[in-house]
Design a protein around this motif. Structure first.
Motif, short mmCIF file in Angstrom:
data_model
loop_
_atom_site.label_atom_id
_atom_site.label_comp_id
_atom_site.label_asym_id
_atom_site.label_seq_id
_atom_site.Cartn_x
_atom_site.Cartn_y
_atom_site.Cartn_z
N GLU A 103 -3.03 -4.60 3.11
CA GLU A 103 -4.21 -5.42 3.40
C GLU A 103 -5.24 -4.62 4.18
OE1 GLU A 103 -5.31 -9.78 5.40
OE2 GLU A 103 -3.36 -8.84 5.78
N ASP A 104 -4.79 -3.78 5.09
CA ASP A 104 -5.69 -2.93 5.87
C ASP A 104 -6.46 -1.96 4.97
OD1 ASP A 104 -6.88 -1.64 8.07
OD2 ASP A 104 -5.22 -0.23 8.24
N GLN A 105 -5.79 -1.46 3.96
CA GLN A 105 -6.39 -0.43 3.10
C GLN A 105 -7.20 -1.01 1.94
OE1 GLN A 105 -3.10 2.03 1.90
NE2 GLN A 105 -2.56 2.56 4.01
N THR A 106 -6.78 -2.18 1.41
CA THR A 106 -7.43 -2.72 0.22
C THR A 106 -8.18 -4.03 0.44
OG1 THR A 106 -5.52 -4.05 -0.48
CG2 THR A 106 -5.54 -1.73 -1.13
N GLY A 107 -7.85 -4.73 1.53
CA GLY A 107 -8.45 -6.03 1.78
C GLY A 107 -7.73 -7.17 1.08
N ASN A 108 -6.68 -6.84 0.31
CA ASN A 108 -5.91 -7.86 -0.42
C ASN A 108 -4.63 -8.19 0.32
OD1 ASN A 108 -7.80 -7.85 -2.54
ND2 ASN A 108 -6.72 -6.18 -3.58
N ARG A 109 -4.33 -9.48 0.43
CA ARG A 109 -3.08 -9.95 1.04
C ARG A 109 -2.13 -10.32 -0.10
NH1 ARG A 109 -0.83 -10.18 6.37
NH2 ARG A 109 0.93 -11.62 6.22
N SER A 110 -1.05 -9.55 -0.29
CA SER A 110 -0.24 -9.67 -1.51
C SER A 110 1.25 -9.70 -1.20
CB SER A 110 -0.56 -8.51 -2.46
OG SER A 110 -1.94 -8.44 -2.75
N GLU A 111 1.69 -10.69 -0.42
CA GLU A 111 3.11 -10.80 -0.13
C GLU A 111 3.94 -10.95 -1.40
OE1 GLU A 111 0.75 -12.79 1.05
OE2 GLU A 111 0.91 -13.08 3.22
N GLY A 112 3.44 -11.78 -2.31
CA GLY A 112 4.19 -12.04 -3.54
C GLY A 112 4.40 -10.79 -4.36
N LEU A 113 3.39 -9.92 -4.40
CA LEU A 113 3.50 -8.70 -5.19
C LEU A 113 4.55 -7.77 -4.60
CD1 LEU A 113 2.32 -7.42 -7.67
CD2 LEU A 113 0.52 -6.41 -6.26
N PHE A 114 4.54 -7.61 -3.28
CA PHE A 114 5.53 -6.75 -2.64
C PHE A 114 6.94 -7.29 -2.79
CE2 PHE A 114 1.83 -4.95 -0.39
CZ PHE A 114 2.11 -3.61 -0.57
N PHE A 115 7.09 -8.60 -2.63
CA PHE A 115 8.43 -9.15 -2.75
C PHE A 115 8.84 -9.33 -4.21
CE2 PHE A 115 7.98 -9.58 1.71
CZ PHE A 115 9.28 -9.51 2.19
N ALA A 116 7.87 -9.29 -5.13
CA ALA A 116 8.23 -9.18 -6.54
C ALA A 116 8.87 -7.83 -6.79
CB ALA A 116 6.99 -9.35 -7.42
N ALA A 117 8.32 -6.81 -6.15
CA ALA A 117 8.92 -5.47 -6.25
C ALA A 117 10.32 -5.48 -5.67
CB ALA A 117 8.04 -4.44 -5.53
N ALA A 118 10.48 -6.18 -4.53
CA ALA A 118 11.80 -6.26 -3.91
C ALA A 118 12.79 -7.01 -4.79
CB ALA A 118 11.68 -6.95 -2.54
N THR A 119 12.33 -8.11 -5.40
CA THR A 119 13.19 -8.87 -6.31
C THR A 119 13.57 -8.03 -7.51
OG1 THR A 119 12.10 -10.92 -5.64
CG2 THR A 119 13.39 -11.00 -7.65
N PHE A 120 12.57 -7.30 -8.06
CA PHE A 120 12.84 -6.44 -9.21
C PHE A 120 13.84 -5.35 -8.85
CE2 PHE A 120 11.95 -2.39 -11.29
CZ PHE A 120 12.22 -2.73 -12.61
N MET A 121 13.64 -4.71 -7.69
CA MET A 121 14.56 -3.65 -7.28
C MET A 121 15.99 -4.18 -7.20
SD MET A 121 12.47 -1.58 -4.29
CE MET A 121 12.31 -3.01 -3.26
N ARG A 122 16.11 -5.35 -6.63
CA ARG A 122 17.45 -5.92 -6.43
C ARG A 122 18.10 -6.29 -7.76
NH1 ARG A 122 18.64 -10.93 -2.25
NH2 ARG A 122 20.92 -10.91 -2.39
N LYS A 123 17.34 -7.01 -8.61
CA LYS A 123 17.92 -7.46 -9.87
C LYS A 123 18.15 -6.30 -10.84
CE LYS A 123 14.84 -10.47 -10.88
NZ LYS A 123 14.13 -11.44 -11.73
N PHE A 124 17.14 -5.44 -10.98
CA PHE A 124 17.28 -4.33 -11.93
C PHE A 124 18.34 -3.36 -11.44
CE2 PHE A 124 16.47 -0.28 -13.88
CZ PHE A 124 16.13 -0.60 -15.18
#
Length: 485
Positions: free
Chosen positions: A386-407
């Motif tokens: 958010e500091d670097q891009t101005g976007n608040r994207s919790e879902g995107l980061f935890f989508a990555a976490a969910t993907f890492m875990r499941k895959f």
């Protein structure tokens, strides 16, 4: 609700009951995860009689669809607008489809060929994994919204991981202590190899999943006014969306954590896929003994959940993850290695049971602690982005976490299937049917593979570079920008 109010709320500690409801939500994922990791390969290969390579391939095909669904759901939930906020509509929508599809994967039709069973597994695995993504990604993404505090996040995620492990483990205990013994017959001396037992297991598991999702969604529902709203609506092309996603996640720390976690969960999946092969064939434990060892994971969850916040305060997340990780990862295959070199007591003795029980309980506790620290490190990436891009994207980061875990865990099970093929463990083999050479080869192949994966994790996670000072500095810069806006 404007961002200033949401940010102020996030800086406070959520109530115990809010954290409890958030944590209970992981029982759904833990139940699904335990079934697909621990029992699916064994059920279809040794009970139904499908070639283990086909079962592994079916799991791998389903994982390809995961690669698509995870970022889509994460990005969608970050930008979703409704009277119930960004996350909760997804949580409610997923409850019934996950529960129904989970039940049917444990009640396959009779008399089908291996090829037909392959497509049956593929279809249901895709449905289960897609809808668990629809639930799990928005649900876990609540963590950085509940608090922006460096230490509090580890506490919040300790609830999540504690209940995730407890929920999944409870189903394993129920299976070994209650379900399998109830399905011992004159022709099946071990209920673990009775297909009717898995139908009962699937029914109980599907009900647990449904209830856990609703309890978590309803239990955190009143917190919706304190959560952030979706950003201003924009007209985006598909190209702009993927560019937006890349700008958000691009960075050394994210990629270090992403690939380290992907490999760590692959190792976890490999271990989980073979754990009952080791307890049943390698150690020769009875169903009751396996149930007792599985009960030890409840204590592991307490160890990991209690230890992670302490490690965060004393050592920081990255340093703590490295130290705890090395101890846990080296210790994980150690009993198997010691058996291979004939150091441990013989199978069937009380001593070997207690050695495996105690070492596994402690080691799994340390692995849980590592997982909590890694998840908390992922949460801290939200403010950096958010500091670097101005976007608040919790879902995107935890989508990555969910993907890492499941895959990762799914790919680990794929590796497990091929390990079984390499060592010559045939489909349908019962306890006591395997030669000593086959059992020894199972351990001899497993130990170097799992150690290589785990040590690679430690090497990669060392490139993560966000600590307490950098996290707090990012929070200060974000607060300053909001004050002048």
């Amino acid at each position: 609700m404007n961002d200033t109010v949401a940010s102020s709320s996030a800086s406070t500690k959520p109530s115990f009951w809010t954290k409890l409801a958030y944590g209970i939500g992981s029982v759904a994922y833990g139940t699904k995860d335990a079934g697909l990791k621990f029992f699916l390969l064994l059920f279809y290969s040794q009970v139904v009689g499908v070639d283990s390579r086909l079962v592994s391939l079916a799991i791998l095909v389903a994982l390809v669809f995961d690669a698509i669904s995870d970022p889509v759901v994460g990005y969608w939930s970050d930008n979703f607008r409704s009277k119930w906020g960004r996350r909760h509509p997804f949580m409610y929508a997923a409850a019934l489809p996950v529960a129904i599809s989970y039940y049917f994967i444990w009640t396959p039709p009779e008399g089908w060929s291996d090829q037909a069973m392959f497509w049956y597994i593929v279809g249901l695995a895709i449905v289960i994994r897609t809808f668990i993504t629809v639930y799990e990604t928005p649900s876990t993404a609540l963590a950085p919204e509940l608090s922006s505090d460096y230490d509090e996040r580890s506490s919040i995620l300790s609830f999540r991981y504690f209940f995730g492990w407890v929920g999944g483990n409870a189903m394993s205990v129920i299976a070994f202590v209650v379900i399998f013994p109830a399905f011992v017959t004159a022709s099946v001396s071990n209920g673990q190899f009775n297909p009717d037992a898995y139908a009962r297991y699937g029914l109980i598991g599907s009900l647990v999943i449904f209830v856990a999702i609703l309890v978590s969604a309803l239990g955190t529902h009143n917190y919706i006014p304190h959560l952030r709203q979706a950003p201003v609506k924009r007209d985006l092309t598909l190209k702009m969306i993927f560019k937006d996603i890349y700008r958000t996640i691009a960075g050394r720390s994210f990629f270090a954590l992403f690939f380290a976690s992907l490999i760590a969960f692959s190792a976890s999946g490999l271990s989980a896929g073979l754990v009952f092969y080791f307890t049943t064939y390698f150690w020769g434990f009875s169903a009751e003994q396996v149930g007792a060892i599985t009960i030890g994971v409840f204590f592991s969850a307490m160890i990991g959940g209690s230890l992670a916040p302490i490690v965060t305060r004393w050592l920081g997340k990255k340093r703590g993850a490295l130290i705890v990780g090395v101890i846990a990862f080296v210790g994980a295959p150690m009993p198997i290695f010691l058996r291979l070199i004939d150091v441990l007591p013989e199978n069937g003795t009380p001593e070997i049971f207690w050695i495996v029980l105690i070492t596994q309980t402690i080691d799994v506790g340390l692995i849980i602690c590592y997982q909590i620290l890694a998840a908390s490190m992922m949460a801290d990436l939200v403010e950096q982005a958010e500091d670097q891009t101005g976007n608040r994207s919790e879902g995107l980061f935890f989508a990555a976490a969910t993907f890492m875990r499941k895959f990762g865990e799914g790919f680990g099970i794929v590796i497990a299937g091929f390990v079984l093929s390499v060592v010559g463990l045939s489909a349908g083999a019962q306890q006591g049917d395997l030669s000593e050479d086959t059992i020894w080869m199972l351990g001899a192949v497993y130990v170097p593979v799992i150690l290589t994966l785990f040590m690679t994790v430690i090497a990669i996670v060392s490139f993560y570079d966000i600590d307490r000072a950098k996290h707090e500095a990012a929070l200060e810069r974000l607060a300053e920008r909001k004050a002048v806006s």
